[in-house]
Each structure stands twice: as structure tokens, then as C-alpha cells.
Design a protein around this motif. Structure first.
Motif, PDB file in Angstrom:
ATOM      1  N   ASN A  95     -15.549  -6.021  50.127  1.00 28.34           N
ATOM      2  CA  ASN A  95     -14.177  -4.862  50.655  1.00 28.34           C
ATOM      3  C   ASN A  95     -13.205  -5.751  51.216  1.00 28.34           C
ATOM      4  O   ASN A  95     -12.965  -6.839  51.515  1.00 28.34           O
ATOM      5  N   LYS A  96     -11.912  -4.885  51.496  1.00 28.95           N
ATOM      6  CA  LYS A  96     -10.710  -5.413  52.062  1.00 28.95           C
ATOM      7  C   LYS A  96     -10.802  -6.139  53.251  1.00 28.95           C
ATOM      8  O   LYS A  96     -10.214  -7.203  53.574  1.00 28.95           O
ATOM      9  N   THR A  97     -11.822  -5.665  54.416  1.00 25.37           N
ATOM     10  CA  THR A  97     -11.844  -6.028  55.614  1.00 25.37           C
ATOM     11  C   THR A  97     -12.525  -7.533  55.606  1.00 25.37           C
ATOM     12  O   THR A  97     -11.807  -8.369  56.214  1.00 25.37           O
ATOM     13  N   PHE A  98     -13.541  -7.821  54.543  1.00 19.49           N
ATOM     14  CA  PHE A  98     -14.187  -8.991  54.618  1.00 19.49           C
ATOM     15  C   PHE A  98     -13.082  -9.955  53.907  1.00 19.49           C
ATOM     16  O   PHE A  98     -13.082 -11.121  54.341  1.00 19.49           O
ATOM     17  N   LYS A  99     -12.332  -9.399  53.077  1.00 20.74           N
ATOM     18  CA  LYS A  99     -11.243 -10.508  52.476  1.00 20.74           C
ATOM     19  C   LYS A  99     -10.158 -10.859  53.646  1.00 20.74           C
ATOM     20  O   LYS A  99      -9.700 -12.090  53.424  1.00 20.74           O
ATOM     21  N   ILE A 100      -9.772  -9.938  54.642  1.00 23.57           N
ATOM     22  CA  ILE A 100      -9.032 -10.417  55.522  1.00 23.57           C
ATOM     23  C   ILE A 100      -9.357 -11.297  56.501  1.00 23.57           C
ATOM     24  O   ILE A 100      -8.984 -12.448  56.789  1.00 23.57           O
ATOM     25  N   TYR A 101     -10.976 -11.175  56.855  1.00 24.76           N
ATOM     26  CA  TYR A 101     -11.503 -12.011  57.706  1.00 24.76           C
ATOM     27  C   TYR A 101     -11.615 -13.453  56.945  1.00 24.76           C
ATOM     28  O   TYR A 101     -11.394 -14.429  57.611  1.00 24.76           O
ATOM     29  N   ALA A 102     -12.107 -13.435  55.666  1.00 20.51           N
ATOM     30  CA  ALA A 102     -12.413 -14.758  54.897  1.00 20.51           C
ATOM     31  C   ALA A 102     -11.020 -15.644  55.019  1.00 20.51           C
ATOM     32  O   ALA A 102     -10.786 -16.714  55.097  1.00 20.51           O
ATOM     33  N   ALA A 103      -9.698 -14.829  54.678  1.00 20.14           N
ATOM     34  CA  ALA A 103      -8.376 -15.579  54.656  1.00 20.14           C
ATOM     35  C   ALA A 103      -8.044 -16.169  55.999  1.00 20.14           C
ATOM     36  O   ALA A 103      -7.281 -17.131  56.022  1.00 20.14           O
ATOM     37  N   ILE A 104      -8.216 -15.228  56.920  1.00 22.03           N
ATOM     38  CA  ILE A 104      -7.781 -15.847  58.213  1.00 22.03           C
ATOM     39  C   ILE A 104      -8.692 -17.075  58.664  1.00 22.03           C
ATOM     40  O   ILE A 104      -8.102 -17.844  59.184  1.00 22.03           O
ATOM     41  N   PHE A 105     -10.079 -17.068  58.395  1.00 18.06           N
ATOM     42  CA  PHE A 105     -10.945 -18.076  58.773  1.00 18.06           C
ATOM     43  C   PHE A 105     -10.480 -19.382  57.881  1.00 18.06           C
ATOM     44  O   PHE A 105     -10.539 -20.590  58.432  1.00 18.06           O
ATOM     45  N   ILE A 106     -10.172 -19.095  56.580  1.00 18.29           N
ATOM     46  CA  ILE A 106      -9.750 -20.317  55.637  1.00 18.29           C
ATOM     47  C   ILE A 106      -8.334 -21.116  56.060  1.00 18.29           C
ATOM     48  O   ILE A 106      -8.276 -22.211  56.298  1.00 18.29           O
ATOM     49  N   ILE A 107      -7.385 -20.098  56.539  1.00 22.79           N
ATOM     50  CA  ILE A 107      -6.215 -20.622  57.257  1.00 22.79           C
ATOM     51  C   ILE A 107      -6.331 -21.500  58.431  1.00 22.79           C
ATOM     52  O   ILE A 107      -5.829 -22.580  58.424  1.00 22.79           O
ATOM     53  N   ILE A 108      -6.968 -20.755  59.252  1.00 25.60           N
ATOM     54  CA  ILE A 108      -7.486 -21.720  60.529  1.00 25.60           C
ATOM     55  C   ILE A 108      -8.252 -23.211  60.386  1.00 25.60           C
ATOM     56  O   ILE A 108      -7.785 -23.910  60.973  1.00 25.60           O
ATOM     57  N   MET A 109      -9.185 -23.106  59.363  1.00 23.20           N
ATOM     58  CA  MET A 109      -9.851 -24.197  59.015  1.00 23.20           C
ATOM     59  C   MET A 109      -8.819 -25.498  58.501  1.00 23.20           C
ATOM     60  O   MET A 109      -8.955 -26.509  58.625  1.00 23.20           O
ATOM     61  N   VAL A 110      -7.875 -24.771  57.579  1.00 22.49           N
ATOM     62  CA  VAL A 110      -6.967 -25.675  56.995  1.00 22.49           C
ATOM     63  C   VAL A 110      -5.834 -26.389  57.916  1.00 22.49           C
ATOM     64  O   VAL A 110      -5.460 -27.559  57.996  1.00 22.49           O
ATOM     65  N   ILE A 111      -5.552 -25.359  58.900  1.00 23.32           N
ATOM     66  CA  ILE A 111      -4.649 -25.815  59.941  1.00 23.32           C
ATOM     67  C   ILE A 111      -5.337 -27.229  60.892  1.00 23.32           C
ATOM     68  O   ILE A 111      -4.854 -28.190  60.948  1.00 23.32           O
ATOM     69  N   LEU A 131     -16.096 -19.123  67.847  1.00 20.13           N
ATOM     70  CA  LEU A 131     -15.643 -18.138  68.755  1.00 20.13           C
ATOM     71  C   LEU A 131     -14.468 -17.181  68.621  1.00 20.13           C
ATOM     72  O   LEU A 131     -14.531 -15.988  68.765  1.00 20.13           O
ATOM     73  N   GLY A 132     -13.447 -17.957  68.013  1.00 19.72           N
ATOM     74  CA  GLY A 132     -12.132 -17.240  67.639  1.00 19.72           C
ATOM     75  C   GLY A 132     -12.474 -16.140  66.559  1.00 19.72           C
ATOM     76  O   GLY A 132     -12.066 -15.241  66.615  1.00 19.72           O
ATOM     77  N   GLY A 133     -13.454 -16.577  65.700  1.00 16.11           N
ATOM     78  CA  GLY A 133     -13.797 -15.581  64.665  1.00 16.11           C
ATOM     79  C   GLY A 133     -14.389 -14.304  65.150  1.00 16.11           C
ATOM     80  O   GLY A 133     -14.366 -13.194  64.938  1.00 16.11           O
ATOM     81  N   LEU A 134     -15.321 -14.570  65.938  1.00 15.53           N
ATOM     82  CA  LEU A 134     -16.037 -13.618  66.845  1.00 15.53           C
ATOM     83  C   LEU A 134     -15.051 -12.707  67.531  1.00 15.53           C
ATOM     84  O   LEU A 134     -15.297 -11.349  67.522  1.00 15.53           O
ATOM     85  N   VAL A 135     -14.172 -13.226  68.015  1.00 13.26           N
ATOM     86  CA  VAL A 135     -13.166 -12.549  68.935  1.00 13.26           C
ATOM     87  C   VAL A 135     -12.325 -11.722  67.933  1.00 13.26           C
ATOM     88  O   VAL A 135     -12.303 -10.385  68.101  1.00 13.26           O
ATOM     89  N   LEU A 136     -11.845 -12.405  66.798  1.00 17.94           N
ATOM     90  CA  LEU A 136     -11.236 -11.465  65.916  1.00 17.94           C
ATOM     91  C   LEU A 136     -12.028 -10.285  65.415  1.00 17.94           C
ATOM     92  O   LEU A 136     -11.507  -9.010  65.027  1.00 17.94           O
TER      93      LEU A 136
END
Length: 385
Positions: free
Chosen positions: A2-18, A261-266
């Protein structure tokens, strides 16, 4: 997916890259904190001294992982040396150290500060601080005049002041812009001696690794007698008991923990924002007690039965005296007035006036007026205030 999971996955990948980019480009930063930790390899740790200390004391040194109070409470020692290096010591442990010195042991305190009571006992009242960027530590004995240490990194600038005449000055701090200041002293205490050096930086890794500086350290410890030396480290007190200490001590695990922790908060934030129900407005229950009291009061005033109101006020007052002040109210005599005076602290004049009004209210044949009711209310309330 679903769309929500894609958003979370994109945010997680961006944070990991940074975080990965930050980790790759991170420069090693030197820790210049003055920790004086025997196991720390940073510039102001004591790792080098800890490795060489046995050789320095001819293998006659013992490291103690207890406080002096606990150690001496469990062990009886012959005459020995005591070594304290920039360590917080509780009051009872200081007493144990001074007790051992008074019996003939020697103590060397390499600390920037000691408690006021101990410094008074040792023979000086305070220590002063200089803000010079560079200084030189040297000993006063002529045979050590060629052995010195130049402090060019964050010297504490501490030195002794108000030194008592019986205290011997063994070392000084030399600065370009000011006169010499005592930094190493010796005083007799009972049958033993106490040595205090207020600049512990000369024992740190940064200065011991510089050529020639080890000689100054050897000279300082040469004042101690050649016998067993106890170095109170108490490392266990510095070990964190926090259950996350291992994860937080490893940079990679620490980053992973914060990302989790950041992922859980989001996750919680977005879900709470979307799924929270509308909170209905609930009218609070109305407190009708005050309105009831006002209604009863108005009825009495309309009836004009001031005598009955005074009687009820007197009954309420006497009941409160019995329950809260534990005074017998059967006889409203001088003894009752005296007890009421002692427990309330009000004047006898006020108390006697209040008792007279109570008796008047209890007399069914007495004539009362509205003013009597107001006066009684005021006096009785003041007595129990």
C-alpha cells in the motif's frame, strides 16, 4: 504494497543514506576532555601511566578497586604509601586516609581540588586558578632543576595559596606573565607525610609521551618511601550500569538504535493523526452544593429566626472543637476557655466573648438580633482560623 508502507520505506531509506554519507565523511575528532581514566587512550587519559606505573614503583604497587573507606574497613595494612589521582573521595574515605597517615603511612594526592576540611588539615586554605595558555612545572630541589614539564595544552592553572608556614613547597608553576606559584607541597601529619600536587595533567597520555617528561614524573614519586603503594582507582564506580550501555558505546549500533526510535516516532505520529477519533465535548457536572447552601441561607434570613441560626452555629463550633481540638465542651467554664486559649493561641478576651455568645445562643429565652449573629459568626470563625 500500500501507499503508506511505500512512504515509510522511502523515508527510512533516505535517512539511512544520509547517515551513511555522514559516517563516510566524518573526520576523527580528538577527545580533549580531562577524564583521567586509567583505561582511556585519549590525550588526557591515564593509559600510558597505567601501563608504566608498576615499573615506576618497582613492581610494589597494588591497584585498589574499592573506596578507601571500604578497603581499610576490611583490611589492616602495615605502613605503606597511598596514591590518589584526580578522583572524588567521600568524607569517610578521607578520614580513613588521614588516619593511616597519622600512623606513619604517606599519602600522595595528585588532585586539582580537595574538600575544604581536608585542605585546612593539610595546611592550605584554598587554591587559585590562572588562565595562562602555557606554563612550566618544575621542582624546587636543585638536583631536579633540569627536569621539568611544559604544559602547552589546556593547563588548569591551579596553584596553592594561603600556605601555612610549616608546609614545605616542593614544586612550582612558572608562567611568563606572572610570578611563580606553588603547585606541589609536603606537610607532616602525625607520624606520616601528605604530598599534594594540584596539576594532575603531567600524568596524562599527551604529556607522558613527549620526550623527557617522564623524568619529572619519576622525580615527583621519588619523594615516597620505597614500600608498598596502594593506588585507589575504583574503576567499577565509573562503569555505567545503564542496560543500553553496550549499544550506545558502539557508533554503528547507536545510529541503528536512533533510526529505529525515529521510525517508531514517525509511525506513531502518522497513524495517530489519521486514526484518532473525534473527542466528544463532555460538559462537566455542575456543583450544586454552593447553590444549595445559598438557598438554605436565604430561607433563614427571610424567616428572620436569628436565634435558631446562632444555636446551629454554636452547635457546629462546639462539635468542631471536640473533633479537631479534642476539648470537652460539656462545661463552658474558665477551664474550657483556658484550654481553648492554649490550643488556638487567641486572646482570652476574644474567647470569653465567643463563649458568652454561645451561651446566649443556647438560652431559648434570650433575645438576639441580627447584629449578634454577625458578631458571633466573625468571632467563632476567627477562633478556629
Amino acid at each position: 504494497m500500500n501507499k503508506t508502507f511505500k512512504i515509510y520505506a522511502a523515508i527510512f531509506i533516505i535517512i539511512m543514506v544520509i547517515l551513511a554519507l555522514l559516517e563516510v565523511n566524518k573526520k576523527e575528532v580528538t577527545d580533549w576532555r580531562k577524564n583521567f581514566d586509567p583505561n582511556e587512550k585519549s590525550p588526557f587519559g591515564l593509559f600510558v601511566f597505567n601501563e608504566e606505573v608498576n615499573h615506576l614503583f618497582k613492581n610494589n604497587l597494588k591497584k585498589i578497586n574499592q573506596t578507601p573507606y571500604d578497603f581499610y574497613g576490611q583490611n589492616k595494612k602495615n605502613l605503606h604509601n597511598i596514591l590518589i589521582i584526580e578522583k572524588e573521595i567521600d568524607t569517610e574515605s578521607w578520614k580513613k586516609i588521614l588516619s593511616e597517615v597519622s600512623k606513619g603511612s604517606d599519602a600522595m594526592l595528585i588532585v586539582s581540588q580537595v574538600p575544604q576540611k581536608v585542605s585546612d588539615t593539610i595546611g592550605y586554605y584554598d587554591s587559585q586558578v590562572s588562565f595562562s595558555d602555557e606554563s612550566v612545572l618544575k621542582l624546587t630541589d636543585k638536583k631536579y632543576r633540569n627536569d621539568f614539564i611544559r604544559l602547552d595544552k589546556f593547563p588548569s592553572g591551579r596553584s596553592f595559596t594561603y600556605i601555612k608556614p610549616e608546609v614545605e613547597i616542593l614544586g612550582k608553576t612558572v608562567e611568563k606573565s606572572s610570578s611563580d606559584h606553588a603547585d606541589f607541597i609536603k606537610t607532616k601529619f602525625g607520624k606520616g607525610n601528605i604530598y599534594v600536587h594540584c596539576e594532575p595533567l603531567f600524568l596524562t597520555n599527551y604529556y607522558l609521551l613527549q620526550p623527557g617528561n617522564i623524568k619529572y614524573t619519576q622525580d615527583v614519586f621519588s619523594y615516597l618511601n620505597d614500600r608498598e603503594t596502594l593506588w585507589f582507582i575504583d574503576n567499577d564506580a565509573k562503569v555505567s550500569r545503564f542496560f543500553m550501555r553496550f549499544i550506545l558505546s558502539k557508533p554503528a549500533l547507536k545510529y541503528a538504535w536512533w533510526v529505529l526510535l525515529g521510525g517508531l516516532v514517525l509511525f506513531i505520529f502518522f497513524n495517530a493523526k489519521r486514526k484518532q477519533r473525534v473527542v466528544p465535548i463532555v460538559e462537566p457536572l455542575k456543583n450544586t452544593s454552593v447553590d444549595f447552601v445559598k438557598s438554605i441561607g436565604n430561607l433563614y434570613l427571610q424567616e428572620g429566626d436569628f436565634h435558631d441560626m446562632m444555636a446551629k452555629k454554636a452547635q457546629y463550633f462546639l462539635n468542631k472543637v471536640r473533633m479537631e481540638l479534642l476539648i470537652d465542651t460539656q462545661n463552658l467554664d474558665s477551664e474550657f476557655a483556658k484550654k481553648l486559649h492554649l490550643k488556638t493561641g487567641k486572646t482570652m478576651e476574644m474567647i470569653n466573648e465567643g463563649i458568652d455568645l454561645i451561651k446566649k445562643a443556647q438560652d431559648p429565652y434570650s433575645s438576639v438580633m441580627k447584629e449578634d449573629l454577625g458578631k458571633m459568626n466573625k468571632i467563632l470563625d476567627e477562633i478556629l482560623k
